[in-house]
Structures are given as structure tokens and as C-alpha cells.
Design a protein around this motif. Structure first.
Motif, PDB file in Angstrom:
ATOM      1  N   LEU A 452      16.941  80.234 -26.567  1.00  0.00           N
ATOM      2  CA  LEU A 452      16.695  79.769 -25.201  1.00  0.00           C
ATOM      3  C   LEU A 452      15.268  80.166 -24.841  1.00  0.00           C
ATOM      4  O   LEU A 452      14.918  81.343 -24.915  1.00  0.00           O
ATOM      5  N   LEU A 453      14.446  79.162 -24.507  1.00  0.00           N
ATOM      6  CA  LEU A 453      13.031  79.449 -24.252  1.00  0.00           C
ATOM      7  C   LEU A 453      12.665  79.041 -22.839  1.00  0.00           C
ATOM      8  O   LEU A 453      13.123  78.016 -22.334  1.00  0.00           O
ATOM      9  N   PHE A 454      11.839  79.878 -22.192  1.00  0.00           N
ATOM     10  CA  PHE A 454      11.251  79.493 -20.919  1.00  0.00           C
ATOM     11  C   PHE A 454       9.934  78.803 -21.229  1.00  0.00           C
ATOM     12  O   PHE A 454       9.093  79.346 -21.944  1.00  0.00           O
ATOM     13  N   ILE A 455       9.760  77.580 -20.740  1.00  0.00           N
ATOM     14  CA  ILE A 455       8.525  76.843 -21.025  1.00  0.00           C
ATOM     15  C   ILE A 455       7.657  76.882 -19.769  1.00  0.00           C
ATOM     16  O   ILE A 455       8.048  76.361 -18.729  1.00  0.00           O
ATOM     17  N   ASP A 456       6.542  77.534 -19.940  1.00  0.00           N
ATOM     18  CA  ASP A 456       5.652  77.689 -18.791  1.00  0.00           C
ATOM     19  C   ASP A 456       4.938  76.370 -18.508  1.00  0.00           C
ATOM     20  O   ASP A 456       4.385  75.757 -19.410  1.00  0.00           O
ATOM     21  N   GLN A 457       4.981  75.894 -17.262  1.00  0.00           N
ATOM     22  CA  GLN A 457       4.238  74.685 -16.911  1.00  0.00           C
ATOM     23  C   GLN A 457       3.672  74.827 -15.504  1.00  0.00           C
ATOM     24  O   GLN A 457       4.116  75.682 -14.734  1.00  0.00           O
ATOM     25  N   PRO A 458       2.704  73.982 -15.191  1.00  0.00           N
ATOM     26  CA  PRO A 458       1.993  74.163 -13.911  1.00  0.00           C
ATOM     27  C   PRO A 458       2.901  74.060 -12.689  1.00  0.00           C
ATOM     28  O   PRO A 458       2.760  74.836 -11.743  1.00  0.00           O
ATOM     29  N   THR A 459       3.840  73.118 -12.696  1.00  0.00           N
ATOM     30  CA  THR A 459       4.749  73.037 -11.542  1.00  0.00           C
ATOM     31  C   THR A 459       6.185  73.062 -12.029  1.00  0.00           C
ATOM     32  O   THR A 459       6.488  72.646 -13.145  1.00  0.00           O
ATOM     33  N   GLY A 460       7.057  73.558 -11.153  1.00  0.00           N
ATOM     34  CA  GLY A 460       8.480  73.552 -11.468  1.00  0.00           C
ATOM     35  C   GLY A 460       8.840  74.559 -12.550  1.00  0.00           C
ATOM     36  O   GLY A 460       8.047  75.432 -12.913  1.00  0.00           O
ATOM     37  N   THR A 461      10.080  74.463 -13.040  1.00  0.00           N
ATOM     38  CA  THR A 461      10.584  75.395 -14.049  1.00  0.00           C
ATOM     39  C   THR A 461      11.260  74.583 -15.146  1.00  0.00           C
ATOM     40  O   THR A 461      11.922  73.590 -14.855  1.00  0.00           O
ATOM     41  N   ARG A 462      11.061  75.024 -16.371  1.00  0.00           N
ATOM     42  CA  ARG A 462      11.751  74.330 -17.458  1.00  0.00           C
ATOM     43  C   ARG A 462      12.279  75.350 -18.460  1.00  0.00           C
ATOM     44  O   ARG A 462      11.571  76.280 -18.854  1.00  0.00           O
ATOM     45  N   PHE A 463      13.558  75.190 -18.827  1.00  0.00           N
ATOM     46  CA  PHE A 463      14.149  76.002 -19.899  1.00  0.00           C
ATOM     47  C   PHE A 463      14.581  75.070 -21.018  1.00  0.00           C
ATOM     48  O   PHE A 463      15.135  73.996 -20.756  1.00  0.00           O
ATOM     49  N   ASP A 464      14.312  75.469 -22.273  1.00  0.00           N
ATOM     50  CA  ASP A 464      14.720  74.671 -23.435  1.00  0.00           C
ATOM     51  C   ASP A 464      15.835  75.391 -24.183  1.00  0.00           C
ATOM     52  O   ASP A 464      15.670  76.544 -24.579  1.00  0.00           O
ATOM     53  N   ILE A 465      16.955  74.669 -24.347  1.00  0.00           N
ATOM     54  CA  ILE A 465      18.021  75.217 -25.203  1.00  0.00           C
ATOM     55  C   ILE A 465      17.836  74.571 -26.566  1.00  0.00           C
ATOM     56  O   ILE A 465      18.070  73.376 -26.726  1.00  0.00           O
ATOM     57  N   MET A 466      17.394  75.370 -27.553  1.00  0.00           N
ATOM     58  CA  MET A 466      17.186  74.801 -28.892  1.00  0.00           C
ATOM     59  C   MET A 466      18.391  75.116 -29.757  1.00  0.00           C
ATOM     60  O   MET A 466      18.751  76.271 -29.939  1.00  0.00           O
ATOM     61  N   LEU A 467      19.023  74.060 -30.279  1.00  0.00           N
ATOM     62  CA  LEU A 467      20.203  74.262 -31.135  1.00  0.00           C
ATOM     63  C   LEU A 467      19.919  73.667 -32.511  1.00  0.00           C
ATOM     64  O   LEU A 467      19.269  72.625 -32.617  1.00  0.00           O
ATOM     65  N   PRO A 468      20.411  74.330 -33.586  1.00  0.00           N
ATOM     66  CA  PRO A 468      20.119  73.818 -34.918  1.00  0.00           C
ATOM     67  C   PRO A 468      20.753  72.435 -35.166  1.00  0.00           C
ATOM     68  O   PRO A 468      21.868  72.174 -34.688  1.00  0.00           O
ATOM     69  N   ARG A 469      20.068  71.588 -35.918  1.00  0.00           N
ATOM     70  CA  ARG A 469      20.567  70.237 -36.194  1.00  0.00           C
ATOM     71  C   ARG A 469      21.900  70.279 -36.936  1.00  0.00           C
ATOM     72  O   ARG A 469      22.688  69.322 -36.895  1.00  0.00           O
ATOM     73  N   SER A 470      22.149  71.435 -37.616  1.00  0.00           N
ATOM     74  CA  SER A 470      23.392  71.523 -38.387  1.00  0.00           C
ATOM     75  C   SER A 470      24.629  71.443 -37.493  1.00  0.00           C
ATOM     76  O   SER A 470      25.734  71.202 -37.968  1.00  0.00           O
ATOM     77  N   LEU A 471      24.445  71.670 -36.169  1.00  0.00           N
ATOM     78  CA  LEU A 471      25.592  71.597 -35.261  1.00  0.00           C
ATOM     79  C   LEU A 471      25.949  70.151 -34.913  1.00  0.00           C
ATOM     80  O   LEU A 471      27.005  69.890 -34.308  1.00  0.00           O
ATOM     81  N   GLU A 472      25.048  69.217 -35.300  1.00  0.00           N
ATOM     82  CA  GLU A 472      25.249  67.826 -34.905  1.00  0.00           C
ATOM     83  C   GLU A 472      26.495  67.248 -35.593  1.00  0.00           C
ATOM     84  O   GLU A 472      26.725  67.488 -36.781  1.00  0.00           O
ATOM     85  N   VAL A 473      27.299  66.506 -34.830  1.00  0.00           N
ATOM     86  CA  VAL A 473      28.474  65.843 -35.408  1.00  0.00           C
ATOM     87  C   VAL A 473      28.026  64.443 -35.803  1.00  0.00           C
ATOM     88  O   VAL A 473      27.585  63.670 -34.960  1.00  0.00           O
ATOM     89  N   SER A 474      28.106  64.159 -37.121  1.00  0.00           N
ATOM     90  CA  SER A 474      27.641  62.837 -37.547  1.00  0.00           C
ATOM     91  C   SER A 474      28.625  61.773 -37.078  1.00  0.00           C
ATOM     92  O   SER A 474      29.845  61.981 -37.143  1.00  0.00           O
TER      93      SER A 474
END
Ligand SMILES: Nc1ncnc2c1ncn2[C@@H]1O[C@H](COP(=O)(O)OP(=O)(O)OP(=O)(O)O)[C@@H](O)[C@H]1O
Ligand SMILES: [Mg+2]
Length: 475
Positions: A452-474
Motif C-alpha cells: 500500500l503506497l501513498f502517492i504524493d501529488q500536488p492536490t488531493g490524496t492518492r493511495f495505491d493498492i498494489m497486488l501481484p498479478r498472480s492473484l488475477e483469476v483468468s
């Protein structure tokens, strides 16, 4: 008395065995390296001795005008003293021969030229004698007493070979004795200096690992000043640390359990108080009307706090149970719980693809979403900021990651929250906040192999939830 229990595995090829085997092998190897040249020298000396007798005999013969006139038994004695069948003396192009009264038939003749004294020839000659057919006749050629004279001896090779074998046997026995004695001496020394102390260290580590809560098993370091002494002292302090850390952890776990119990009861008591305060709020008394809302919010906060703490203990201690989950509807549900759906002022935009399915624990991942969306709503509500407040959820894909971005156009993270980002109980910069939402969200994401990453940007707030591609259901 109970036998001392050894923690070393039964099939343990210990240091001592390796040491003894190596010492013996090395000594034998060294002995072999020395044996070959010494055997060659032994043979050269042996042959030179015979040659010397031959030279004396030849000298005597040279002094006699007519060799044939010499009594037979004298020449025979001369020959036997040199161990030879025949002696030839050559000088100034002339040669004299004496041989035994009854000449021996010569089969295979091997030549040992003692004028060639280089080591290679000597060693090859030694091997030749040792491994050739034992019945050969040997022709020894050597320098006579005068410069241009030459002496040749013909003799059976067998006695030489026999002497060489005896010599080899002696060397062999001696080598083994030296190797064994050295190995024992070195072993005793090494045992005393290294093997015993190392064994003590190893046994202590194995024992301590099995019962690290037993303080008696902490090694007592010796006063040695060498590397083993350092290892013992380091091990002792490491074991001390582990011992006290374990103890501390147990105490903390006990405390945590107690806090959870107290918290649970507190929440129930507060809930009863909340019911009462709701009742009180319905009274018409203007004073009550003024105070009741504050009472209600205070109680709400207290209950919220108790609830979050309870959840923090619960949520983060169970590993995720992944099931195929449609992420679009998971985000929708979380937005509903976060009271973003149908919000009077804030727009909620869910841009996750409908078909995106991931193998995640739906409850836990829902909690991550809820925490992020709730934070965004709270931030937007608190700030009388943007003209069109909005919260947006989108998904991106890279080769290895699927990233779900949760962003808002609110005021951004306050400094206090930034400094303690993701630290439980510390990160809250909002009245009534517990500071658990982001910490929980991060722990759950990491338990899914993500970040879970906080992405710093000039306005507002953004958080990125990064999940491994291996979790993807084909699909
Ligand atoms: N989208 C956001 N915009 C502005 N500030 C935010 C946002 N998300 C989080 N924060 C800030 O980060 C702090 C920590 O958030 P976190 O969710 O961990 O705790 P909390 O919301 O204060 O309490 P809890 O979620 O446990 O009730 C918040 O108090 C808030 O100040
Ligand atoms: Mg929060």
C-alpha cells in the motif's frame, strides 16, 4: 543419574573424524612424494656399492699380466664378493673379462648405466627394477678407476629387487607409524583447543533452540581471548536477548489479551450509555437539547475507538482466505459502507473494470477499501474545499502488478498524518480518529503479497493498492 542427552544428529560425521582422516591422508601423501626419490637413491647406492667392488677387482686383474693364469677359485671369489657373474674391464680399446668357472646363461639383460646420474633416469630405473620380470640379468656399467676406463658387471637383478622391496616395506611401516602418531598428537591438541569448545557451542545452540524460554540453557562463556571465546560471548548475549525478547513478547501478548477484554466490556457499557443518551436527547428541556448532541458524539467516538481497537486485534491476526472476487462490486460495497454512495455533495466514481476478478479475501480487502474511502469522505467533508468534491477508484495493470488507485480532490494529507503514515495509533490527524485505518489497510495488503503506497501529488490524496498479478483469476 540420567545420561547426558546429545542434541547432535546420530549420523553426525563430526569435526574430529574429518580431522583425523585428513591428517592421515596428508601425511601418507607426503610420504609417497618422498618415497619414490628415496627408493631411486637406495637403488643407485646399492648399484654403486657393487660397482666399487667390481672396480677393485678389475684393478687387481689389470695388474696381472696374464689373467688366464690366475687360479680359478681366486677369480670366483672376486666375482662372488661383487655378487657378479662376470666383470669386464675396458681400457684403451682393450678389454679383459673374468667370469665364473661355470658361466651362467643370460636371458634378458637390462642395463643400468651408473654414469647417468640425473634423477629422472634413476627413478625410471627404480620403477623398472621393481615392476619388470624378476628373473632378469643386470648389466651395470660404470666409470673405472682411471679416466678412460670402464667397468661392467653382469649380475642377477633378483637380490637388488628383494632389497628394494624390503626397503619399501620398512618405509611403509614407518610412514604409517609416523602418520598415526602425528594424527593422534594433532587430534589431541585440536580436541583440546577447538573440537571440544565448538562441540559445546553447537550442542548449546541446538539445546537452546529447542527451549529458548529456559534461562538455564544460556551458555556460560569461557574467558578465552580467541575467536571461539568471541563466539561464546556473542552467543551468550544473543541468547540473553532472545530470552528477554520472548519474555517481553509473552507479557505483551498477555497485556493485549487483557486490553481486548477490557475494551470489549467497555464497548458494551458505552453502548448502554449511548442508548440512554439517545433517550435523553428526546427530552424537550432546552438545556438538554443543547448538551445532548455533544454527549451523543462523544459516546459515538468512544464506541468507535473501542470498536477499531478490537478490530485491529482481530483483522490483522488471521491470514487471508482468498476466493475469486469481483473487484468492481467489492469497491461499490465498500463505498456504500463508507457512506459515499448517495452522498449529498461528494461524487463517487468507480472506474474498475467490471470483469476484473482477483483471488483475495473479500472481507479483508473490503476493509482496506472501506478504510481508504472513509478517510477520503471524512477529509472531503471536513474541508469546505473543492467545488465538486469527488472520490475516484481506478485500476491499472503492469507486467507484475495490478494497482487499484483510490484518489480524492480533497485537502491532502496533513503533516502529522504524513509523518506517522501507516503507524498504528500514531497516524491520526483528525478529531476522533484512532489512527488505525491506514495501518490495518497496509497490513492486509501486505498479507496478500502486495503493497500500500501513498502517492504524493500536488492536490488531493492518492493511495495505491498494489497486488501481484498472480492473484488475477483468468477468465
Ligand atoms: N484521503 C485523505 N485525505 C486527507 N487526509 C487523509 C486521507 N486519508 C487519511 N488521511 C489522514 O491520515 C490520518 C490517518 O488515517 P487513518 O485512517 O490511519 O486514521 P484515522 O482515519 O484518523 O482513524 P481511523 O481510520 O482508525 O478511525 C487521518 O487522520 C487523516 O488526517
Ligand atoms: Mg481512517
Amino acid at each position: 543419574m540420567t545420561a547426558k542427552r546429545s542434541f547432535l544428529p546420530a549420523r553426525f560425521w563430526g569435526l574430529s573424524n574429518k580431522l583425523i582422516a585428513t591428517i592421515i591422508a596428508v601425511i601418507l601423501l607426503v610420504e609417497i612424494v618422498f618415497y619414490v626419490p628415496s627408493l631411486a637413491l637406495f637403488r643407485a647406492n646399492w648399484l654403486n656399492d657393487r660397482l666399487r667392488v667390481g672396480v677393485v677387482a678389475a684393478r687387481v686383474l689389470d695388474a696381472v699380466p696374464d689373467v688366464m693364469a690366475l687360479p680359478r677359485n681366486l677369480t670366483d671369489r672376486l666375482l662372488t664378493s661383487a655378487g657378479a657373474h662376470a666383470i669386464v674391464y675396458r681400457r684403451e680399446g682393450q678389454s679383459q673379462l673374468i667370469e665364473l668357472a661355470d658361466p651362467v646363461t643370460l636371458d634378458v639383460v637390462a642395463t643400468a648405466d651408473m654414469r647417468q646420474t640425473d634423477f629422472m633416469t634413476l627413478m625410471l630405473g627404480a620403477f623398472d627394477t621393481l615392476f619388470a620380470n624378476p628373473g632378469r640379468t643386470l648389466r651395470i656399467v660404470g666409470q673405472g678407476d682411471l679416466d678412460d676406463s670402464l667397468v661392467e658387471l653382469l649380475m642377477p637383478e633378483r637380490p637388488l629387487r628383494q632389497d628394494m622391496l624390503d626397503y619399501s616395506r620398512q618405509i611403509g611401516v614407518l610412514s604409517l607409524a609416523v602418520a598415526a602418531a602425528t594424527a593422534v598428537a594433532l587430534y589431541l591438541l585440536a580436541s583440546f583447543l577447538f573440537i571440544h569448545p565448538v562441540r559445546r557451542l553447537t550442542e548449546n545452540m541446538l539445546a537452546f533452540r529447542q527451549a529458548p524460554e529456559n534461562g538455564n540453557l544460556i551458555i556460560t562463556p569461557s574467558t578465552r581471548r580467541d575467536e571461539i571465546g568471541v563466539a561464546e560471548r556473542e552467543l551468550a548475549s544473543m541468547e540473553q536477548d532472545i530470552f528477554s525478547m520472548l519474555r517481553q513478547r509473552r507479557h505483551l501478548a498477555d497485556l493485549g489479551l487483557a486490553v481486548a477484554k477490557i475494551n470489549h466490556d467497555l464497548r458494551n457499557t458505552l453502548t448502554s450509555a449511548q442508548l440512554l443518551s439517545d433517550q435523553v436527547a428526546t427530552l424537550d428541556d432546552p438545556k438538554v437539547q443543547r448538551l445532548a448532541p455533544r454527549l451523543v458524539t462523544t459516546l459515538d467516538r468512544a464506541i468507535g475507538f473501542a470498536q477499531s481497537v478490537l478490530e485491529y486485534g482481530r483483522e490483522t491476526s488471521v491470514p487471508p482466505v482468498p476466493t475469486p472476487t469481483r473487484m468492481h462490486s467489492l469497491v461499490d460495497d465498500a463505498a456504500f459502507d463508507a457512506r459515499l454512495v448517495g452522498h449529498p455533495t461528494i461524487a463517487f466514481i468507480n472506474e474498475l473494470p467490471l470483469e476484473l476478478q482477483l483471488n483475495v479475501d473479500a472481507n479483508q480487502m473490503g476493509r482496506v477499501m472501506l478504510n481508504l474511502l472513509k478517510n477520503a469522505r471524512e477529509a472531503l467533508e471536513a474541508a469546505n474545499g473543492p467545488a465538486e468534491p469527488a472520490v475516484r477508484a481506478t485500476a491499472q495493470q503492469t507486467e507484475d502488478w495490478i494497482t487499484i488507485e483510490v484518489s480524492d480532490n480533497g485537502p491532502g494529507l496533513p503533516p502529522r498524518a504524513r509523518e506517522n503514515l501507516f503507524v498504528a495509533f500514531e497516524g491520526s490527524a483528525r478529531a476522533g480518529g484512532t489512527g488505525l485505518g491506514l495501518a490495518i489497510a497496509r497490513e492486509i495488503t501486505e498479507a496478500h503479497g502486495g503493497q500500500l503506497l501513498f502517492i504524493d501529488q500536488p492536490t488531493g490524496t492518492r493511495f495505491d493498492i498494489m497486488l501481484p498479478r498472480s492473484l488475477e483469476v483468468s477468465p
